[in-house]
Design a protein around this motif. Structure first.
Motif, PDB file in Angstrom:
ATOM      1  N   ASN A 207      -2.344   2.028  -2.664  1.00 29.47           N
ATOM      2  CA  ASN A 207      -3.244   0.984  -3.157  1.00 29.47           C
ATOM      3  C   ASN A 207      -2.509  -0.329  -3.381  1.00 29.47           C
ATOM      4  O   ASN A 207      -3.019  -1.406  -3.054  1.00 29.47           O
ATOM      5  CB  ASN A 207      -3.890   1.417  -4.471  1.00 29.47           C
ATOM      6  CG  ASN A 207      -5.129   2.273  -4.268  1.00 29.47           C
ATOM      7  OD1 ASN A 207      -5.244   3.360  -4.831  1.00 29.47           O
ATOM      8  ND2 ASN A 207      -6.067   1.807  -3.465  1.00 29.47           N
ATOM      9  N   CYS A 208      -1.310  -0.234  -3.932  1.00 31.80           N
ATOM     10  CA  CYS A 208      -0.509  -1.436  -4.194  1.00 31.80           C
ATOM     11  C   CYS A 208      -0.202  -2.172  -2.893  1.00 31.80           C
ATOM     12  O   CYS A 208      -0.382  -3.400  -2.796  1.00 31.80           O
ATOM     13  CB  CYS A 208       0.786  -1.047  -4.911  1.00 31.80           C
ATOM     14  SG  CYS A 208       1.963  -2.407  -5.112  1.00 31.80           S
ATOM     15  N   LEU A 209       0.229  -1.446  -1.877  1.00 31.80           N
ATOM     16  CA  LEU A 209       0.594  -2.065  -0.606  1.00 31.80           C
ATOM     17  C   LEU A 209      -0.621  -2.692   0.087  1.00 31.80           C
ATOM     18  O   LEU A 209      -0.546  -3.801   0.627  1.00 31.80           O
ATOM     19  CB  LEU A 209       1.257  -1.034   0.305  1.00 31.80           C
ATOM     20  CG  LEU A 209       2.624  -0.500  -0.167  1.00 31.80           C
ATOM     21  CD1 LEU A 209       3.103   0.615   0.753  1.00 31.80           C
ATOM     22  CD2 LEU A 209       3.649  -1.633  -0.212  1.00 31.80           C
ATOM     23  N   SER A 210      -1.751  -1.971   0.068  1.00 27.92           N
ATOM     24  CA  SER A 210      -2.930  -2.496   0.755  1.00 27.92           C
ATOM     25  C   SER A 210      -3.477  -3.741   0.066  1.00 27.92           C
ATOM     26  O   SER A 210      -3.855  -4.719   0.723  1.00 27.92           O
ATOM     27  CB  SER A 210      -4.018  -1.412   0.846  1.00 27.92           C
ATOM     28  OG  SER A 210      -4.468  -1.022  -0.440  1.00 27.92           O
ATOM     29  N   GLN A 211      -3.503  -3.743  -1.263  1.00 29.19           N
ATOM     30  CA  GLN A 211      -3.991  -4.918  -1.979  1.00 29.19           C
ATOM     31  C   GLN A 211      -3.033  -6.099  -1.854  1.00 29.19           C
ATOM     32  O   GLN A 211      -3.465  -7.253  -1.802  1.00 29.19           O
ATOM     33  CB  GLN A 211      -4.224  -4.581  -3.454  1.00 29.19           C
ATOM     34  CG  GLN A 211      -5.396  -3.650  -3.720  1.00 29.19           C
ATOM     35  CD  GLN A 211      -6.728  -4.274  -3.357  1.00 29.19           C
ATOM     36  OE1 GLN A 211      -7.073  -4.400  -2.185  1.00 29.19           O
ATOM     37  NE2 GLN A 211      -7.492  -4.657  -4.365  1.00 29.19           N
ATOM     38  N   ALA A 212      -1.727  -5.819  -1.818  1.00 28.25           N
ATOM     39  CA  ALA A 212      -0.758  -6.906  -1.642  1.00 28.25           C
ATOM     40  C   ALA A 212      -0.935  -7.572  -0.279  1.00 28.25           C
ATOM     41  O   ALA A 212      -0.906  -8.809  -0.164  1.00 28.25           O
ATOM     42  CB  ALA A 212       0.665  -6.362  -1.787  1.00 28.25           C
TER      43      ALA A 212
ATOM     44  N   VAL B 289      -2.848  -9.745  -8.376  1.00 33.54           N
ATOM     45  CA  VAL B 289      -2.743  -9.127  -9.699  1.00 33.54           C
ATOM     46  C   VAL B 289      -3.091  -7.644  -9.630  1.00 33.54           C
ATOM     47  O   VAL B 289      -2.445  -6.801 -10.266  1.00 33.54           O
ATOM     48  CB  VAL B 289      -3.662  -9.860 -10.700  1.00 33.54           C
ATOM     49  CG1 VAL B 289      -3.780  -9.088 -12.009  1.00 33.54           C
ATOM     50  CG2 VAL B 289      -3.131 -11.264 -10.972  1.00 33.54           C
ATOM     51  N   ASP B 290      -4.105  -7.294  -8.845  1.00 33.14           N
ATOM     52  CA  ASP B 290      -4.483  -5.891  -8.699  1.00 33.14           C
ATOM     53  C   ASP B 290      -3.347  -5.092  -8.074  1.00 33.14           C
ATOM     54  O   ASP B 290      -3.079  -3.943  -8.478  1.00 33.14           O
ATOM     55  CB  ASP B 290      -5.742  -5.786  -7.842  1.00 33.14           C
ATOM     56  CG  ASP B 290      -6.343  -4.394  -7.851  1.00 33.14           C
ATOM     57  OD1 ASP B 290      -6.263  -3.722  -8.909  1.00 33.14           O
ATOM     58  OD2 ASP B 290      -6.886  -3.973  -6.825  1.00 33.14           O
ATOM     59  N   ALA B 291      -2.651  -5.640  -7.081  1.00 31.24           N
ATOM     60  CA  ALA B 291      -1.519  -4.945  -6.474  1.00 31.24           C
ATOM     61  C   ALA B 291      -0.426  -4.666  -7.509  1.00 31.24           C
ATOM     62  O   ALA B 291       0.143  -3.568  -7.562  1.00 31.24           O
ATOM     63  CB  ALA B 291      -0.958  -5.775  -5.320  1.00 31.24           C
ATOM     64  N   ALA B 292      -0.124  -5.657  -8.347  1.00 35.66           N
ATOM     65  CA  ALA B 292       0.886  -5.472  -9.394  1.00 35.66           C
ATOM     66  C   ALA B 292       0.446  -4.415 -10.402  1.00 35.66           C
ATOM     67  O   ALA B 292       1.269  -3.621 -10.895  1.00 35.66           O
ATOM     68  CB  ALA B 292       1.157  -6.801 -10.096  1.00 35.66           C
TER      69      ALA B 292
END
Length: 452
Positions: free
Chosen positions: A104-109, A193-196
């Motif tokens: 999720n972190c990678l995709s949102q980033a 911010v969501d990725a973080a």
């Protein structure tokens, strides 16, 4: 079921009184970590949902494009849910959760970078949303199984209410802040911010303790696991009946919130900031409902919970009118409080009735059924608006919610399933108090549910 680790108690020293524990005995380490991580991701994701819709609109998309991007996230979520549930009951659940959060972190980033650089195209946003949905498919059954096994039976309802209240409080701040940040800086920063947030939550979940979960016997295989989960699911009419109900309810609510709501906000309510405030009002309602459920423990769990689904038809009707912003926010507040009462009752019923070693698989069937129609509904929201008009489509959403909720009340087990009481309650009331007919102690607190 092996009871989870409880919160440590601070012992006193000679000549000094014992200190009070910093948290309730039922709020053990796993429960605390799970709650903290859920609050963090709630802050990021609630704003990111608004940001994704407005990122599509800012890139020149229309309502149909918003629906397609939303469908791109939910389609792999539905496809991989059952596999995710089987894996989560076979390997340590916290590892599944951490890996899903990393994806999720990678995709949102990547989504954030594309939007911030102005290079985002529709197919790229859809592909990255699909990656996020795939991660969620593995995360959700593992997370629900982990949470349901992290509290004792006696305090399960209260623990679930506080957990949900914490996450919904995060949704209030996240949706309102997300709408404000979109208006001030653009959707890309909210996605960043969501990725973080996902990265930080993964770090917290890495410290979960799974030693209390019984080890699975070797052998069998995934197909056997799925068949066992299906038998557990299909053998309980109350379970599959409500899941069928929510397959439609979630679909129409998802279409209204992800497609029609932002469009109405853009045209009639003032844009992203206003829609963020509307979603925050819904979140405030869920917090209010959760606060009530920390004290109120209805004896007939599913009957009360299902009756509380009816107000969920109100937001679509309010958007159909459409009501002015203050009235729409009030409607969202009421519907949020009501659906939270259902959510706590539902989690308590699962905790009470489903064996621990099958929690994630049953949860996967629950999620699969509940979300199965969501991709189709979000994808068809734009064409439905073109064919029937937005007002008619929104009224149709409300009618379906009312009709399906009334239908599920005809299932006998939904009306009859009751909260169990531990032996101590039957012998004179929990914690020494008398238990009344409505399931509450003489001191006003609800009698705890029985441990499985």
């Amino acid at each position: 079921m092996t009871l989870p680790h409880s919160a440590s108690r601070t012992g006193g020293t000679p000549g000094r009184p014992n200190r009070r524990p910093r948290r309730p005995a039922w709020a053990g380490r796993n429960y605390t970590l799970l709650t903290a991580a859920a609050v963090v991701t709630g802050l990021g994701s609630s704003g990111a949902l608004v940001a994704a819709a407005f990122a599509v609109l800012e890139a020149g998309g229309d309502g149909g494009d918003v629906g397609l991007v939303a469908a791109a996230r939910t389609a792999p979520l539905v496809v991989f849910l059952l596999i995710g549930g089987a894996i989560a009951d076979r390997v340590p659940r916290h590892r599944v959760m951490v890996a899903a959060n990393a994806l999720n972190c990678l995709s949102q980033a990547a989504f954030a970078v594309l939007v911030l650089t102005g290079a985002a195209e529709l197919w790229q946003m859809a592909a990255l949303s699909a990656l996020g949905g795939t991660a969620q498919a593995f995360f959700s059954p593992a997370a629900e199984g982990m949470l349901l096994s992290s509290v004792t039976g006696e305090q399960a309802g209260r623990a679930f209410a506080w957990f949900r209240m914490g996450t919904q409080s995060a949704n209030i701040g996240g949706a309102a802040l997300g709408g404000a940040l979109i208006a001030a800086f653009g959707a890309g920063w909210v996605l960043a911010v969501d990725a973080a947030a996902f990265a930080f939550a993964a770090a917290l979940r890495a410290f979960l303790d799974v030693s209390h979960v019984p080890r699975r016997e070797p052998g069998g295989g995934m197909l056997r696991d799925l068949r066992d989960g299906w038998r557990e699911f299909a053998g309980r009419p109350w379970l599959w009946g409500i899941v069928v109900q929510f397959s439609v309810v979630n679909a129409v609510v998802g279409a209204a919130d992800s497609v029609y709501g932002p469009l109405v906000a853009e045209e009639r309510l003032g844009g992203a900031r206003s829609w963020g405030l509307v979603l925050a009002a819904f979140g405030a309602g869920t917090v209010l409902g959760g606060l009530v459920m920390t004290r109120w423990r209805p004896r007939r769990l599913l009957l009360v919970g299902t009756l509380c689904v009816f107000p969920l038809a109100l937001p679509s009707a309010a958007l159909a009118v459409p009501l002015p912003l203050p009235a729409l926010a009030a409607v969202m507040l009421v519907s949020g409080a009501a659906i939270e009462a259902f959510g706590v009752s539902w989690m308590t019923a699962l905790h009470q009735e489903i064996p621990e070693e099958k929690l994630s698989r049953v949860s996967a069937y629950d999620w699969f059924g509940s979300l199965s129609l969501l991709p189709l509904a979000t994808a068809l929201a734009g064409p439905a608006e073109s064919a029937f008009g937005r007002t008619a489509a929104l009224w149709g959403c409300s009618v379906l919610i009312v009709a399906l909720t009334a239908a599920v009340l005809t299932v006998p087990d939904v009306r009859r399933l009751t909260r169990r009481q531990p032996p101590s309650a039957a012998k004179g009331g929990a914690r020494g108090g008398e238990t009344s007919a409505d399931g509450t102690d003489a001191d006003g607190t609800a009698a705890p549910a029985a441990a499985r």
